[in-house]
Design a protein around this motif. Structure first.
Motif, PDB file in Angstrom:
ATOM      1  N   VAL A   5       0.848  -1.208   0.000  1.00 33.03           N
ATOM      2  CA  VAL A   5       0.000   0.000   0.000  1.00 33.03           C
ATOM      3  C   VAL A   5       0.875   1.248   0.000  1.00 33.03           C
ATOM      4  CG1 VAL A   5      -1.696   1.303   1.355  1.00 33.03           C
ATOM      5  CG2 VAL A   5      -1.981  -1.167   1.038  1.00 33.03           C
ATOM      6  N   GLU A   6       1.932   1.227   0.796  1.00 35.66           N
ATOM      7  CA  GLU A   6       2.804   2.402   0.837  1.00 35.66           C
ATOM      8  C   GLU A   6       3.484   2.649  -0.511  1.00 35.66           C
ATOM      9  OE1 GLU A   6       4.036   2.758   5.533  1.00 35.66           O
ATOM     10  OE2 GLU A   6       5.374   1.650   4.209  1.00 35.66           O
ATOM     11  N   GLN A   7       3.656   1.583  -1.282  1.00 41.95           N
ATOM     12  CA  GLN A   7       4.304   1.748  -2.591  1.00 41.95           C
ATOM     13  C   GLN A   7       3.282   1.935  -3.710  1.00 41.95           C
ATOM     14  OE1 GLN A   7       7.633   2.158  -3.052  1.00 41.95           O
ATOM     15  NE2 GLN A   7       7.705   2.118  -0.812  1.00 41.95           N
ATOM     16  N   GLY A   8       2.040   2.235  -3.343  1.00 43.25           N
ATOM     17  CA  GLY A   8       1.094   2.670  -4.361  1.00 43.25           C
ATOM     18  C   GLY A   8      -0.071   1.735  -4.644  1.00 43.25           C
ATOM     19  N   ALA A   9      -0.115   0.549  -4.013  1.00 43.31           N
ATOM     20  CA  ALA A   9      -1.228  -0.375  -4.285  1.00 43.31           C
ATOM     21  C   ALA A   9      -2.456   0.063  -3.481  1.00 43.31           C
ATOM     22  CB  ALA A   9      -0.825  -1.805  -3.935  1.00 43.31           C
ATOM     23  N   SER A  10      -3.024   1.211  -3.858  1.00 43.69           N
ATOM     24  CA  SER A  10      -4.083   1.792  -3.025  1.00 43.69           C
ATOM     25  C   SER A  10      -5.334   0.918  -3.008  1.00 43.69           C
ATOM     26  CB  SER A  10      -4.423   3.201  -3.511  1.00 43.69           C
ATOM     27  OG  SER A  10      -4.732   3.141  -4.881  1.00 43.69           O
ATOM     28  N   GLU A  11      -5.505   0.034  -4.012  1.00 40.58           N
ATOM     29  CA  GLU A  11      -6.685  -0.841  -4.015  1.00 40.58           C
ATOM     30  C   GLU A  11      -6.642  -1.833  -2.842  1.00 40.58           C
ATOM     31  OE1 GLU A  11      -4.188  -0.997  -6.056  1.00 40.58           O
ATOM     32  OE2 GLU A  11      -3.514  -3.074  -6.161  1.00 40.58           O
ATOM     33  N   GLN A  12      -5.454  -2.012  -2.246  1.00 41.31           N
ATOM     34  CA  GLN A  12      -5.322  -2.922  -1.096  1.00 41.31           C
ATOM     35  C   GLN A  12      -5.541  -2.194   0.234  1.00 41.31           C
ATOM     36  OE1 GLN A  12      -5.075  -6.020  -1.626  1.00 41.31           O
ATOM     37  NE2 GLN A  12      -3.217  -6.670  -2.677  1.00 41.31           N
ATOM     38  N   ALA A  13      -5.693  -0.872   0.185  1.00 41.35           N
ATOM     39  CA  ALA A  13      -5.761  -0.095   1.433  1.00 41.35           C
ATOM     40  C   ALA A  13      -6.936  -0.517   2.334  1.00 41.35           C
ATOM     41  CB  ALA A  13      -5.812   1.401   1.123  1.00 41.35           C
ATOM     42  N   PRO A  14      -8.148  -0.752   1.798  1.00 43.04           N
ATOM     43  CA  PRO A  14      -9.238  -1.162   2.696  1.00 43.04           C
ATOM     44  C   PRO A  14      -8.956  -2.500   3.394  1.00 43.04           C
ATOM     45  CG  PRO A  14     -10.116  -0.435   0.580  1.00 43.04           C
ATOM     46  CD  PRO A  14      -8.630  -0.536   0.415  1.00 43.04           C
ATOM     47  N   LEU A  15      -8.306  -3.420   2.670  1.00 40.37           N
ATOM     48  CA  LEU A  15      -7.971  -4.709   3.290  1.00 40.37           C
ATOM     49  C   LEU A  15      -6.953  -4.507   4.407  1.00 40.37           C
ATOM     50  CD1 LEU A  15      -8.213  -7.820   3.256  1.00 40.37           C
ATOM     51  CD2 LEU A  15      -6.298  -7.846   1.633  1.00 40.37           C
ATOM     52  N   LEU A  16      -5.931  -3.701   4.138  1.00 41.25           N
ATOM     53  CA  LEU A  16      -4.916  -3.425   5.158  1.00 41.25           C
ATOM     54  C   LEU A  16      -5.552  -2.748   6.366  1.00 41.25           C
ATOM     55  CD1 LEU A  16      -1.914  -3.236   6.044  1.00 41.25           C
ATOM     56  CD2 LEU A  16      -1.842  -1.007   4.901  1.00 41.25           C
ATOM     57  N   ARG A  17      -6.432  -1.801   6.103  1.00 36.81           N
ATOM     58  CA  ARG A  17      -7.105  -1.070   7.203  1.00 36.81           C
ATOM     59  C   ARG A  17      -7.851  -2.048   8.113  1.00 36.81           C
ATOM     60  NH1 ARG A  17      -8.498   0.704  11.018  1.00 36.81           N
ATOM     61  NH2 ARG A  17      -9.844   2.455  11.538  1.00 36.81           N
ATOM     62  N   LEU A  18      -8.441  -3.080   7.537  1.00 36.20           N
ATOM     63  CA  LEU A  18      -9.191  -4.059   8.339  1.00 36.20           C
ATOM     64  C   LEU A  18      -8.256  -5.059   9.028  1.00 36.20           C
ATOM     65  CD1 LEU A  18     -11.820  -5.459   9.235  1.00 36.20           C
ATOM     66  CD2 LEU A  18     -11.830  -6.666   7.041  1.00 36.20           C
ATOM     67  N   LEU A  19      -7.271  -5.547   8.289  1.00 38.53           N
ATOM     68  CA  LEU A  19      -6.439  -6.626   8.855  1.00 38.53           C
ATOM     69  C   LEU A  19      -5.504  -6.121   9.959  1.00 38.53           C
ATOM     70  CD1 LEU A  19      -5.389  -8.806   5.762  1.00 38.53           C
ATOM     71  CD2 LEU A  19      -7.327  -9.114   7.306  1.00 38.53           C
ATOM     72  N   THR A  20      -5.172  -4.831   9.942  1.00 39.39           N
ATOM     73  CA  THR A  20      -4.220  -4.331  10.954  1.00 39.39           C
ATOM     74  C   THR A  20      -4.784  -4.461  12.379  1.00 39.39           C
ATOM     75  OG1 THR A  20      -3.266  -2.846   9.308  1.00 39.39           O
ATOM     76  CG2 THR A  20      -2.745  -2.381  11.611  1.00 39.39           C
ATOM     77  N   PRO A  21      -5.973  -3.915  12.670  1.00 38.60           N
ATOM     78  CA  PRO A  21      -6.481  -4.137  14.034  1.00 38.60           C
ATOM     79  C   PRO A  21      -6.742  -5.614  14.334  1.00 38.60           C
ATOM     80  CG  PRO A  21      -8.151  -3.039  12.664  1.00 38.60           C
ATOM     81  CD  PRO A  21      -6.871  -3.020  11.892  1.00 38.60           C
ATOM     82  N   LEU A  22      -7.152  -6.377  13.308  1.00 39.25           N
ATOM     83  CA  LEU A  22      -7.406  -7.809  13.553  1.00 39.25           C
ATOM     84  C   LEU A  22      -6.125  -8.517  14.000  1.00 39.25           C
ATOM     85  CD1 LEU A  22      -9.745  -8.857  10.570  1.00 39.25           C
ATOM     86  CD2 LEU A  22     -10.391  -8.259  12.920  1.00 39.25           C
ATOM     87  N   ALA A  23      -5.034  -8.253  13.289  1.00 35.88           N
ATOM     88  CA  ALA A  23      -3.772  -8.917  13.651  1.00 35.88           C
ATOM     89  C   ALA A  23      -3.326  -8.479  15.037  1.00 35.88           C
ATOM     90  CB  ALA A  23      -2.701  -8.597  12.610  1.00 35.88           C
ATOM     91  N   LYS A  24      -3.473  -7.182  15.302  1.00 35.83           N
ATOM     92  CA  LYS A  24      -3.022  -6.673  16.602  1.00 35.83           C
ATOM     93  C   LYS A  24      -3.819  -7.304  17.739  1.00 35.83           C
ATOM     94  CE  LYS A  24      -2.552  -3.713  20.165  1.00 35.83           C
ATOM     95  NZ  LYS A  24      -3.141  -3.991  21.484  1.00 35.83           N
ATOM     96  N   LEU A  25      -5.127  -7.293  17.625  1.00 34.24           N
ATOM     97  CA  LEU A  25      -5.928  -7.749  18.767  1.00 34.24           C
ATOM     98  C   LEU A  25      -5.829  -9.262  18.957  1.00 34.24           C
ATOM     99  CD1 LEU A  25      -9.048  -9.096  18.105  1.00 34.24           C
ATOM    100  CD2 LEU A  25      -9.335  -6.835  17.180  1.00 34.24           C
TER     101      LEU A  25
END
Ligand code: MFK
Length: 552
Positions: free
Chosen positions: A358-378
């Motif tokens: 996502v940081e390198q421009g794959a913005s279509e993956q941003a919603p997935l990253l936004r969801l998986l980040t709190p999931l992985a953390k918790l």
């Protein structure tokens, strides 16, 4: 003297970690592996030395000295040896800089987090300020504030320890930990336009940094979170003296005791706004998402150490005539921990890889990253406590004895589900992340991960869990209270669903690309066991919490 038991030995955290090596084979391009392997080998050597040092020496903790002999306020903090070694290791092996190295492209984040994973336990949570420094670099980049980018990033991302700076993240106050909107710290402007911070920060992990990002309420701004602004501060004068801040005391914590977490007062500390003088939470969010990724990686690292030590001990320790590893129930217990861990590892490093993309421009993956980040953390935060607790039990009474080095694993693990947002705060963040596109990004990702995997049981379990989660969300549209109450169950279900797909993908990949007849069998066993533990954690109906909690 009678029988003396061999102590467990910590296996090399890179050379003996099959999951890590398989992940590298699948996800790191061949031409980038040699440099990464050299760093992982060196960091793994350091981890083994650090484990031995921990057993051979008296444990030390940071010490705060507030006054010198003549009455001068100095607030000097003496650090432990591992902390003093931190800058050198970080810079030499690019534990932080690798994630921002343009030459690595989208792989930079994955390569960085593999280094973090191998280094973390030995670092004695020096990785905590590294996480915050990484987060600060990310938030400053996102702000587009070129003056700050030029000022701070060369220090935060340095590969020369002489110019390396740590950054803190100062949010928590006595009034608000989760609810940062209650922050009381004020930002006041001098007549010459210089902003200065006044107030008290209650949990600054770790205070030794040269800089920090801090939330504060500009003078005259209204109440609530929206009125907070995000500021960049530097903590020390060029000669090393503190600027306008005082360290009131170091926290007396259950774990992470080598990490100097402090309570501080800000007495007019000069500050620079990152951007607009409002919406500080929105501006700090890129930092939160990076530090939450670190949190998940570090939780995995603690679990990996605990499991590795328990497996090593199971070979050495005999009971009832056999090594523990040959006792069916002990082996079953270890295998269950391993399967859960495999799932957590797969999800966490998928998040790391996605962050880079996502940081390198794959913005279509941003919603997935936004969801998986709190999931992985918790999910990893909670799992670290149960896995480390189970691992201690694998040593019987020895696991309860301080000088084995084992109890510290459990005490330290308790932090992962607290800092950077508790399990419940992260569960509510999951609902926030789902508010846009619902489960669509996750459904699409699951299909992609499963690809041509033919394992029917995985597909059925995944589809059933996603359907139930969708039904839950549809119902939640009419019942916000009810969906909040079950947000944790939803989050665990989604985390396990993603992990099951990722385990299936890894098993399939190993089957196709691994060597030898047994290729993929171990990964397949992990998948089967993980599925046997169940994916869906949603309750069949709404819980009557009020009844259960009613006073007599
Ligand atoms: C070794 C391991 C390394 C780990 C490092 C350890 C460091 C340890 C030190 C600490 O623990 S520091 C303290 C950490 N504290 C927290 O993590 C705070 C926990 N509370 C939350 O996360 C709350 O959810 C939050 C403060 C973010 C909620 O605040 P609000 O004011 O109720 O937020 P709101 O209004 O929902 O969101 C404000 C904006 O931020 C919204 O955007 P808009 O303004 O555009 O509408 C949100 O969408 C956005 N936002 C919130 N969370 C976000 C986010 N955006 C992206 N990602 C997120 N996660």
């Amino acid at each position: 003297m009678g029988f003396v038991q061999d102590a467990p030995q910590l296996p090399h955290p890179y050379r003996s970690d099959r999951l890590l090596q398989n992940l590298m084979a699948r996800a790191v391009p061949a031409e980038r592996r040699a440099a990464l392997e050299a760093d992982l080998t060196a960091l793994g050597d350091y981890a083994q030395e650090a484990w031995q040092r921990r057993l051979d020496s008296t444990r030390s903790e940071p010490v705060l000295t507030q006054w010198d002999a003549w009455g001068q306020r100095i607030d000097r903090i003496e650090l432990t040896p591992a902390w003093r070694e931190g800058p050198l290791l970080t810079c030499r092996h690019q534990v932080l800089a690798a994630g921002h190295d343009a030459r690595a492209g989208a792989h930079g984040r994955l390569e960085q987090f593999l280094r973090v994973y191998v280094y973390h336990v030995a670092s004695q949570f020096y990785t905590c300020p590294l996480a915050m420094t990484d987060g600060a670099a990310t938030a400053i980049k996102a702000s587009g504030n070129t003056a700050l980018i030029e000022r701070a990033l060369p220090h935060f991302l340095a590969i020369d320890p002489g110019s390396f700076w740590l950054s803190g993240q100062w949010m928590t106050e006595t009034a608000g930990g989760s609810d940062v909107g209650r922050s009381e710290t004020q930002a006041r402007q001098d007549t010459d336009g210089q902003w200065r911070l006044h107030g008290r920060k209650w949990f600054t992990s770790a205070v030794v940094g040269e800089a920090a990002l801090a939330l504060a309420r500009p003078q005259g701004a209204g109440d609530g979170a929206g009125a907070l602004a995000l500021f960049y501060v530097e903590t020390k004068h060029a000669d090393g003296r503190w600027r306008e801040l005082r360290i009131d005391r170091l926290k007396d914590k259950l774990g992470t005791r080598e990490l100097p977490t402090a309570e501080i007062h800000l007495d007019g500390l000069p500050a620079i706004p990152l951007g607009e003088l409002a919406h500080g939470v929105r501006q700090v969010a890129p930092m939160l998402n990076v530090t939450r990724t670190w949190n998940a990686v570090c939780a995995c690292a603690s679990m990996a150490s605990a499991i590795a030590l328990a497996k090593d001990y199971a070979q050495r320790r005999k009971a009832f005539g056999h090594p523990l590893i040959e006792q069916p129930l002990h082996a079953h217990t270890l295998a269950g921990m391993q399967a859960e861990f495999d799932g957590a590892f797969a999800l966490t490093f998928e998040v790391a890889a996605l962050l880079g993309q996502v940081e390198q421009g794959a913005s279509e993956q941003a919603p997935l990253l936004r969801l998986l980040t709190p999931l992985a953390k918790l999910w990893t935060g909670k799992m670290a406590v149960s896995v480390c607790s189970e691992a201690l039990e694998c040593f019987g009474g020895a696991g309860y004895i301080e000088t084995t080095g084992l109890p510290q694993l459990l005490r330290d693990a308790q932090v992962y589900c607290i800092w950077e947002g508790t399990t419940n705060v992260l569960s509510l963040d999951t609902l926030r992340a789902l508010a846009g596109s619902g489960l669509v990004p996750l459904r699409e990702a699951c299909e992609h991960w499963l690809g041509d995997v033919r394992h029917t049981a995985t597909r059925e379990a995944v589809h059933a869990a996603l359907d139930q989660a969708d039904a839950f969300l549809a119902h939640g549209a009419d019942d916000a209270q009810g969906s909040q109450a079950l947000a944790r169950e939803l989050a665990f279900t989604l985390a396990r669903t993603a992990a099951a797909c990722l385990l299936a993908r890894q098993a399939h990949w190993m089957h196709l690309h691994g060597t030898g007849e047994a290729a993929g069998r171990r990964e397949h066993a992990a998948l089967e066991r993980f599925l046997a533990h169940g994916i869906n954690r949603l309750m069949p109906g709404r819980a009557d919490d009020a009844q259960l909690l009613a006073s007599p």
